[in-house]
Motif scaffolding. Structure first.
Motif, mmCIF file in Angstrom:
data_model
loop_
_atom_site.group_PDB
_atom_site.id
_atom_site.type_symbol
_atom_site.label_atom_id
_atom_site.label_comp_id
_atom_site.label_asym_id
_atom_site.label_seq_id
_atom_site.Cartn_x
_atom_site.Cartn_y
_atom_site.Cartn_z
ATOM 1 N N PHE A 1 9.453 -64.166 12.349
ATOM 2 C CA PHE A 1 10.526 -63.671 11.480
ATOM 3 C C PHE A 1 11.680 -64.666 11.421
ATOM 4 N N GLY A 2 11.952 -65.314 12.540
ATOM 5 C CA GLY A 2 13.031 -66.297 12.608
ATOM 6 C C GLY A 2 14.011 -65.959 13.707
ATOM 7 N N ILE A 3 13.907 -66.658 14.813
ATOM 8 C CA ILE A 3 14.753 -66.334 15.964
ATOM 9 C C ILE A 3 16.202 -66.752 15.756
ATOM 10 N N LYS A 4 16.470 -67.534 14.738
ATOM 11 C CA LYS A 4 17.853 -67.935 14.464
ATOM 12 C C LYS A 4 18.596 -66.869 13.665
ATOM 13 N N LYS A 5 17.880 -65.865 13.194
ATOM 14 C CA LYS A 5 18.511 -64.781 12.438
ATOM 15 C C LYS A 5 19.311 -63.896 13.382
ATOM 16 N N PRO A 6 20.265 -63.121 12.849
ATOM 17 C CA PRO A 6 21.059 -62.229 13.694
ATOM 18 C C PRO A 6 20.181 -61.220 14.444
ATOM 19 N N ILE A 7 20.615 -60.868 15.653
ATOM 20 C CA ILE A 7 19.856 -59.921 16.473
ATOM 21 C C ILE A 7 19.620 -58.613 15.726
ATOM 22 N N LYS A 8 20.625 -58.146 14.989
ATOM 23 C CA LYS A 8 20.475 -56.876 14.257
ATOM 24 C C LYS A 8 19.265 -56.921 13.328
ATOM 25 N N LYS A 9 19.092 -58.038 12.641
ATOM 26 C CA LYS A 9 17.961 -58.162 11.710
ATOM 27 C C LYS A 9 16.636 -58.249 12.462
ATOM 28 N N ILE A 10 16.628 -58.949 13.584
ATOM 29 C CA ILE A 10 15.403 -59.067 14.383
ATOM 30 C C ILE A 10 15.004 -57.695 14.921
ATOM 31 N N VAL A 11 15.989 -56.954 15.449
ATOM 32 C CA VAL A 11 15.716 -55.614 15.979
ATOM 33 C C VAL A 11 15.183 -54.706 14.876
ATOM 34 N N LYS A 12 15.794 -54.779 13.707
ATOM 35 C CA LYS A 12 15.345 -53.945 12.576
ATOM 36 C C LYS A 12 13.897 -54.272 12.224
ATOM 37 N N ARG A 13 13.554 -55.550 12.212
ATOM 38 C CA ARG A 13 12.187 -55.975 11.895
ATOM 39 C C ARG A 13 11.196 -55.472 12.949
ATOM 40 N N ILE A 14 11.542 -55.623 14.218
ATOM 41 C CA ILE A 14 10.655 -55.199 15.300
ATOM 42 C C ILE A 14 10.505 -53.679 15.305
ATOM 43 N N LYS A 15 11.587 -52.951 15.048
ATOM 44 C CA LYS A 15 11.513 -51.489 15.000
ATOM 45 C C LYS A 15 10.549 -51.039 13.905
ATOM 46 N N LYS A 16 10.588 -51.729 12.781
ATOM 47 C CA LYS A 16 9.704 -51.405 11.665
ATOM 48 C C LYS A 16 8.244 -51.521 12.093
ATOM 49 N N ILE A 17 7.942 -52.546 12.842
ATOM 50 C CA ILE A 17 6.578 -52.787 13.289
ATOM 51 C C ILE A 17 6.181 -51.802 14.375
ATOM 52 N N ASP A 18 7.100 -51.501 15.289
ATOM 53 C CA ASP A 18 6.802 -50.595 16.394
ATOM 54 C C ASP A 18 6.618 -49.155 15.946
ATOM 55 N N ILE A 19 7.117 -48.805 14.774
ATOM 56 C CA ILE A 19 6.999 -47.430 14.290
ATOM 57 C C ILE A 19 5.539 -47.030 14.169
ATOM 58 N N GLY A 20 4.713 -47.904 13.772
ATOM 59 C CA GLY A 20 3.299 -47.600 13.634
ATOM 60 C C GLY A 20 2.640 -48.539 12.646
ATOM 61 N N PHE A 21 1.388 -48.298 12.443
ATOM 62 C CA PHE A 21 0.644 -49.127 11.514
ATOM 63 C C PHE A 21 1.106 -48.901 10.090
ATOM 64 N N THR A 22 1.087 -49.950 9.300
ATOM 65 C CA THR A 22 1.333 -49.809 7.875
ATOM 66 C C THR A 22 0.059 -49.265 7.243
ATOM 67 N N ASP A 23 0.147 -48.806 6.024
ATOM 68 C CA ASP A 23 -1.040 -48.284 5.342
ATOM 69 C C ASP A 23 -2.135 -49.336 5.223
ATOM 70 N N ILE A 24 -1.754 -50.573 4.956
ATOM 71 C CA ILE A 24 -2.790 -51.607 4.817
ATOM 72 C C ILE A 24 -3.467 -51.873 6.164
ATOM 73 N N GLN A 25 -2.709 -51.789 7.266
ATOM 74 C CA GLN A 25 -3.327 -51.948 8.582
ATOM 75 C C GLN A 25 -4.262 -50.775 8.870
ATOM 76 N N LYS A 26 -3.830 -49.586 8.498
ATOM 77 C CA LYS A 26 -4.699 -48.411 8.671
ATOM 78 C C LYS A 26 -5.981 -48.595 7.867
ATOM 79 N N PHE A 27 -5.850 -49.130 6.655
ATOM 80 C CA PHE A 27 -7.015 -49.380 5.814
ATOM 81 C C PHE A 27 -7.952 -50.381 6.478
ATOM 82 N N GLN A 28 -7.393 -51.462 6.996
ATOM 83 C CA GLN A 28 -8.205 -52.503 7.619
ATOM 84 C C GLN A 28 -9.011 -51.963 8.794
#
Length: 108
Positions: free
Chosen positions: A37-64
């Motif tokens: 994602f980019g470690i030089k980005k603000p922590i808030k943005k990194i946390v938001k990105r990681i939280k999105k992923i930790d929530i669960g699989f996306t529909d396309i991942q579920k499909f795969q």
């Protein structure tokens, strides 16, 4: 927790030392995601990105992985979603049919 830690130390969330501590505390998978994602980005943005992923699989991942279900979608909307996701995965027709049928409920 990182906000609490930053407040206790009276430092900005984008303090470089704080970022290093934050990064070192991540799981291996989350470190990989943060780097991509980019470690030089603000922590808030990194946390938001990681939280999105930790929530669960996306529909396309579920499909795969064969876990995508029709849910409240109509059969036609579900079929369209399956066809769209298959543009990325490119299953053969037999596998695509299996994925589609597997996601339908017994009433369908």
């Amino acid at each position: 927790m990182i906000k609490v830690y930053a407040t206790a130390l009276s430092v900005d969330l984008d303090n470089q030392d704080l970022k290093e501590i934050f990064f070192n505390g991540l799981s291996r998978e989350n470190k990989i995601e943060a780097i991509q994602f980019g470690i030089k980005k603000p922590i808030k943005k990194i946390v938001k990105r990681i939280k999105k992923i930790d929530i669960g699989f996306t529909d396309i991942q579920k499909f795969q992985f064969g876990y995508l279900k029709r849910g409240n979608n109509s059969v036609m909307k579900y079929y369209i979603k399956i066809k769209k996701y298959n543009e990325t995965v490119e299953y053969e027709e037999k596998q695509l049919r299996h994925q589609f049928l597997h996601g339908l409920n017994s009433d369908n």
